[in-house]
Design a protein around this motif. Structure first.
Motif, short mmCIF file in Angstrom:
data_model
loop_
_atom_site.label_atom_id
_atom_site.label_comp_id
_atom_site.label_asym_id
_atom_site.label_seq_id
_atom_site.Cartn_x
_atom_site.Cartn_y
_atom_site.Cartn_z
N LEU A 102 0.83 -1.21 0.00
CA LEU A 102 0.00 0.00 0.00
C LEU A 102 0.86 1.25 0.00
N ALA A 103 1.91 1.26 0.80
CA ALA A 103 2.75 2.46 0.91
C ALA A 103 3.49 2.73 -0.40
N ARG A 104 4.01 1.69 -1.04
CA ARG A 104 4.69 1.87 -2.33
C ARG A 104 3.70 2.37 -3.38
N ALA A 105 2.49 1.80 -3.38
CA ALA A 105 1.48 2.25 -4.34
C ALA A 105 1.14 3.72 -4.13
N PHE A 106 1.08 4.16 -2.86
CA PHE A 106 0.82 5.57 -2.57
C PHE A 106 1.95 6.45 -3.11
N VAL A 107 3.19 6.03 -2.90
CA VAL A 107 4.34 6.81 -3.39
C VAL A 107 4.28 6.95 -4.91
N VAL A 108 3.92 5.88 -5.61
CA VAL A 108 3.91 5.89 -7.07
C VAL A 108 2.75 6.71 -7.62
N THR A 109 1.60 6.70 -6.92
CA THR A 109 0.39 7.32 -7.48
C THR A 109 -0.10 8.56 -6.73
N SER A 110 0.30 8.75 -5.48
CA SER A 110 -0.24 9.79 -4.59
C SER A 110 -1.73 9.60 -4.35
N ASP A 111 -2.21 8.39 -4.53
CA ASP A 111 -3.63 8.07 -4.34
C ASP A 111 -3.87 7.83 -2.85
N GLU A 112 -4.68 8.70 -2.23
CA GLU A 112 -4.87 8.64 -0.78
C GLU A 112 -5.64 7.41 -0.32
N ARG A 113 -6.33 6.72 -1.22
CA ARG A 113 -7.06 5.53 -0.75
C ARG A 113 -6.08 4.49 -0.20
N PHE A 114 -4.84 4.49 -0.72
CA PHE A 114 -3.86 3.52 -0.24
C PHE A 114 -3.33 3.91 1.14
N SER A 115 -3.10 5.19 1.37
CA SER A 115 -2.63 5.62 2.69
C SER A 115 -3.76 5.53 3.71
N ILE A 116 -4.98 5.84 3.30
CA ILE A 116 -6.12 5.72 4.20
C ILE A 116 -6.25 4.28 4.69
N GLU A 117 -6.13 3.34 3.76
CA GLU A 117 -6.26 1.92 4.12
C GLU A 117 -5.12 1.48 5.04
N ALA A 118 -3.92 1.94 4.75
CA ALA A 118 -2.77 1.56 5.59
C ALA A 118 -2.97 2.04 7.03
N PHE A 119 -3.35 3.30 7.21
CA PHE A 119 -3.55 3.82 8.57
C PHE A 119 -4.75 3.16 9.25
N ALA A 120 -5.77 2.83 8.46
CA ALA A 120 -6.94 2.16 9.05
C ALA A 120 -6.57 0.77 9.54
#
Length: 717
Positions: free
Chosen positions: A192-210
Motif C-alpha cells: 500500500l505504501a509503495r502504491a501511494f508513493v507511485v500514485t499519490s492516491d490517498e485511498r492507499f494511505s487511508i487503508e494503511a492507517f486504518a
C-alpha cells in the motif's frame, strides 16, 4: 562458595545461582550438545531472572499499554501540531537511500518497471478494496470486511488474548503460528505504501492507517500470539518503520495518528527489550532479529527517550551475533539456505541504513557481509534459483516485493551495486525492484554500469558450512556435508547428510524437498525433514539424527558429517565425506560417500561405501523435482525427463541390475505449498561392507542420445 556477578546482554546484574534443581534437568533435556558447568549455571540464572521479570511485566501490562510514547524532553514539550510538523519535514535520520528521494524513486519505478508497477497497483487495490493479499505459499487469502488479526488463516480458529508467555503456539488443530505471524508482520502494508508513493492516491494511505489502527485495537500490548515472539515484534516494527517513512507526508499522518504510531513504536521497542530471545547456550536468527529491530527503532526514531540505548545495544549485539552466527566462509550457522537469505537481509539492510546515518562499522564486518553474498553466488543454480537446504519459512526482511523461498538472486543484485562486484550480477535475472527502493537511483546506476560476466561460477567448497558445489557451465551438483546447524544444537537442519542437489541443461533434476509447514501438520513436518525425503542412504529405516514428531524444532546431533578430502581441478572434482548417524544401531554402520565430477564426460559418479557390522536394509534414494516425467528401465536405470526442454537425467546403478522403485514424494518451493514428486529408490538387503556406485548422466536436448546411452553402457561394462 563465593558468588560471582555476571553481566548479561540485558545489562542487568544479578547473583549467579549455580544449580537450581528446578531448572537444570529441564535445561539438559531441552538443550542438546555438551554443556560446561559455567554455561549451564549462567543459563539457569538467566531463566530464573526471566521468570521474575515476566511476573513484573504481567502485573504492569495495563499500565504499560496506556503509557504514551516516551519522548525525549525537547520533543515532549512540543505541541501536537509542532510535533507533526517536525516528523513531516525532518531531513534526518536518513532511511534507506531509495526511500529518501521518493519523487525520484516513484518516477524510476514507473519508467524501469512498467509491468511490475501495474502489478503493484493491482495488488494494492486488492488489499485496499477487498482485504485480499498473498500469504507465503498458500496463495491469496481474503480477510473479510473487518480484518480479524487473531483469526488463524488456515484453520479459522481464533487465537486467545492470553498473556504472551502463556500462549500455546503448537495447538494441534491445524493452525500454524508462523502463518498467523506472517499476516501480522504487516508486510502487505508496504505494498500500500509503495502504491501511494507511485500514485499519490490517498485511498492507499487511508487503508494503511486504518489497518494499523485496527491492529492496535485488537492486539493490546503483551497479549496474544502476536506478542509471543520478540522476533515477530521486531520484524513488524521494521515494516512499520518503512511504511511510516513512505507515508510520512500523507495527510493521513495527523495529530491523532502520529501519537498512536509513536506509542506503538515505543511499545514494540520496549517489549523486544524486555523479552529478548537470548540464551547463554545458543542464539539464532530470532535473537538476531530482536537486536536488529532495536537498532532500527533506535536509528529511525531518535525522538524516543530509549532510542540511544536501543541503537547502541542493537548495533553492538548485531555485530557480536554476526561474529558468532556467520561462519568464517560466509554461511549462516543454521544449516539452512533459507535462513541464510533471511539473516543476510537483516545485515545487508542494516549496514546500508547505518552507513546512511553515518554510523561506522568496522571493515571486518563488511568483509564478512561480502562473504555471505559470495556464498549465495556460489550456491545459486545456473538457472538462478537457490537450493532449499534445511528449513525455509519463506521469511523476508522489509519485503518490498514478495519473493519465493528459492529466489535469492535479488539479494545478490543489491550486493553487486553495494560492492561494485560484477560476479554478483546474475545474467539470467533482470534488475530487481528492491535495488531501486533500497539503494535508490545511485544503486541502479551502479548496477547498470557493472559489466556482465559470461563465464559462470566454478566449483567451490565451503568447509565451515559443509557445502560443496561441483559445477561447470550448465552442470551443477551440490553436495551437502553440513551438520545439523547451530553448532550441534540444530533446530532448522534436516536429516540430509551427504545428500545431493543436481541441475543440468537448465532443469532441476534432483532436489531437496524443502520444508512445507511447521506446526500445522507435525507428521508432514517430520516427513520433509526426514532421511527418507533426501537423496542419501537410509539404513534400517533409522533417521541419521534422532527426531521426535512431537518436537518439530529439535533434531539430534549423532551424524557429525565430516569431509575427508576435496579436490577441484580442470577436468575432475572429487569430494569424499562420511557420517556416524548409524553408529548408534545395535550393529553400527558408517556411511561414506564419494562424488566424482567428470567434466569432460559431463557426468557424476556417486560411490556409497557402507562399513561396520552385520546385515542391514539399505535404501539408496534420489529425490526428483516435481513436473518431471519419470520412468525405470531394466538393468537398474531410472530416467527423469523434462518434456518442456527435452533435457534428461539418467540415474544408473553401476553395480546392480535391480530395478529401482519410484516412491511417491512431495516437494515444497514455498512455505505452505507442496507438489507431487517421486524418488528413485534402490532397496537392498546386504551384509556390510558394501560398496555401490551410481552414475548421474545428464543429456540436453541438443546432445546425441545414442552417444549418451553408449557412454552409460561403457560405464557399466
Amino acid at each position: 562458595m563465593n558468588e560471582k556477578k555476571e553481566q548479561g546482554p540485558t545489562g542487568s546484574s544479578s547473583s549467579l545461582i549455580p544449580h537450581p534443581s528446578s531448572l537444570i534437568p529441564r535445561l539438559r533435556r531441552a538443550l542438546r550438545g555438551e554443556l560446561d558447568a559455567r554455561t549451564l549455571a549462567l543459563e539457569a540464572w538467566r531463566c530464573s531472572r526471566v521468570a521474575r521479570e515476566r511476573r513484573r511485566e504481567r502485573a504492569s501490562l495495563d499500565r504499560l499499554a496506556e503509557t504514551p510514547a516516551r519522548l525525549r524532553a525537547e520533543f515532549a514539550r512540543l505541541t501536537p501540531t509542532e510535533l507533526l510538523n517536525h516528523f513531516r519535514n525532518r531531513t534526518s535520520p536518513k532511511f534507506l537511500p531509495g526511500c529518501d528521494a521518493l519523487s525520484q524513486t516513484a518516477s524510476l519505478q514507473r519508467h524501469l518497471f512498467p509491468f511490475e508497477t501495474a502489478q503493484l497497483l493491482e495488488r494494492a487495490t486488492r488489499i485496499a478494496g477487498e482485504h485480499c493479499w498473498p500469504v507465503l505459499g498458500f496463495g491469496e487469502k481474503c480477510f473479510g470486511e473487518e480484518i480479524q488479526w487473531l483469526r488463524d488463516p488456515l484453520s479459522g480458529a481464533r487465537w486467545p488474548l492470553d498473556y504472551h508467555a502463556d500462549v500455546q503456539l503448537a495447538r494441534g488443530d491445524g493452525s500454524d503460528a508462523r502463518v498467523l505471524w506472517e499476516v501480522n508482520r504487516l508486510a502487505h502494508l508496504l505494498t500500500l505504501a509503495r502504491a501511494f508513493v507511485v500514485t499519490s492516491d490517498e485511498r492507499f494511505s487511508i487503508e494503511a492507517f486504518a489497518q494499523i489502527a485496527s491492529w492496535r485495537e485488537q492486539n493490546p500490548l503483551g497479549r496474544g500470539a502476536n506478542w509471543a515472539c520478540a522476533m515477530e515484534v521486531a520484524l513488524r516494527a521494521l515494516n512499520l518503520l518503512a511504511v511510516f517513512e513512505l507515508l510520512r507526508r500523507s495527510p493521513q499522518l495527523n495529530d491523532e495518528t502520529l501519537p498512536a504510531l509513536l506509542q506503538m513504536f515505543d511499545q514494540h521497542g520496549a517489549h523486544i527489550r524486555r523479552n529478548l530471545e537470548f540464551t547463554y547456550i545458543s542464539t539464532s536468527n530470532h535473537y538476531f532479529s530482536d537486536v536488529v529491530g532495536l537498532l532500527w527503532l533506535g536509528m529511525m526514531l531518535p525522538e524516543l527517550e530509549a532510542a540511544s540505548e536501543w541503537r547502541e545495544f542493537g548495533l553492538r549485539e548485531m555485530l557480536r551475533e554476526m561474529d558468532k552466527q556467520v561462519l568464517n566462509d560466509g554461511a549462516d550457522c543454521e544449516a539452512s539456505t533459507g535462513y541464510h537469505r533471511f539473516v543476510l537481509e537483516l545485515l545487508l539492510y542494516s549496514f546500508i541504513a547505518a552507513r546512511a546515518q553515518g554510523i561506522e562499522i568496522d571493515d571486518h564486518y563488511w568483509k564478512k557481509l561480502r562473504a555471505m553474498l559470495d556464498y549465495v553466488c556460489a550456491y545459486l543454480k545456473p538457472e538462478g534459483r537457490a537450493p532449499l537446504i534445511g528449513d525455509t519459512d519463506s521469511g523476508q526482511v522489509l519485503p518490498f516485493c514478495n519473493r519465493a523461498a528459492d529466489d535469492h538472486a535479488y539479494v545478490l543484485a543489491l550486493g553487486a551495486a553495494l560492492f561494485s562486484e560484477p560476479r554478483f550480477k546474475q545474467p539470467v535475472e533482470k534488475m530487481p525492484e528492491e535495488l531501486l527502493w533500497v539503494l535508490g537511483e545511485e544503486g541502479v546506476k551502479a548496477y547498470e554500469n557493472l559489466p556482465e560476466i559470461s563465464e559462470g561460477a566454478g566449483s567451490q567448497g565451503f568447509t565451515d558450512a559443509g557445502t560443496y558445489i561441483l559445477r561447470e557451465a550448465d552442470l551443477y551438483l551440490l553436495f551437502n556435508a553440513s551438520g545439523n546447524g547451530l553448532f550441534g544444537r540444530g533446530s532448522h537442519g534436516h536429516n540430509d547428510a551427504l545428500s545431493l542437489e543436481v541441475s543440468a541443461c537448465g532443469t532441476n533434476f534432483i532436489v531437496d524437498p524443502g520444508t512445507y509447514v511447521y506446526t500445522a501438520d507435525l507428521r508432514e513436518r517430520q516427513l520433509f525433514r526426514s532421511t527418507a525425503y533426501h537423496s542419501t542412504v537410509e539404513v534400517d529405516g533409522v533417521e541419521q539424527n534422532s527426531t521426535d514428531v512431537a518436537l518439530p524444532f529439535i533434531i539430534g546431533d549423532e551424524a557429525h558429517p565430516r569431509v575427508l578430502s576435496w579436490e577441484s581441478g580442470r577436468e575432475r572434482d572429487t569430494i569424499v565425506a562420511e557420517h556416524d548417524g548409524y553408529k548408534r544401531l545395535a550393529q553400527p554402520v558408517t556411511h561414506r560417500r564419494t562424488v566424482r565430477f567428470l567434466k569432460r564426460e559431463r557426468l557424476w559418479i556417486i560411490e556409497d561405501s557402507l562399513s561396520g557390522e552385520g546385515e542391514h536394509s539399505f535404501h539408496f534414494r534420489f529425490h526428483f523435482a516435481e513436473g518431471l516425467e519419470t520412468s525405470v528401465y531394466a538393468h537398474g536405470i531410472a530416467l527423469a525427463c523434462d518434456k518442456m526442454t527435452g533435457a534428461r537425467l539418467y540415474v544408473v546403478a553401476l553395480d546392480s541390475s535391480d530395478v529401482p522403485e519410484l516412491e511417491p514424494r512431495f516437494m515444497s518451493r514455498d512455505y505452505g505449498a507442496k507438489s507431487a514428486s517421486v524418488s528413485a529408490c534402490w532397496k537392498i538387503r546386504a551384509t556390510v561392507p558394501l560398496v555401490l556406485r551410481y552414475a548421474l548422466v545428464p543429456a540436453c536436448a541438443s546432445e546425441n542420445e545414442e552417444e549418451r546411452l553408449s557412454l552409460i553402457a561403457d560405464l557399466r561394462s
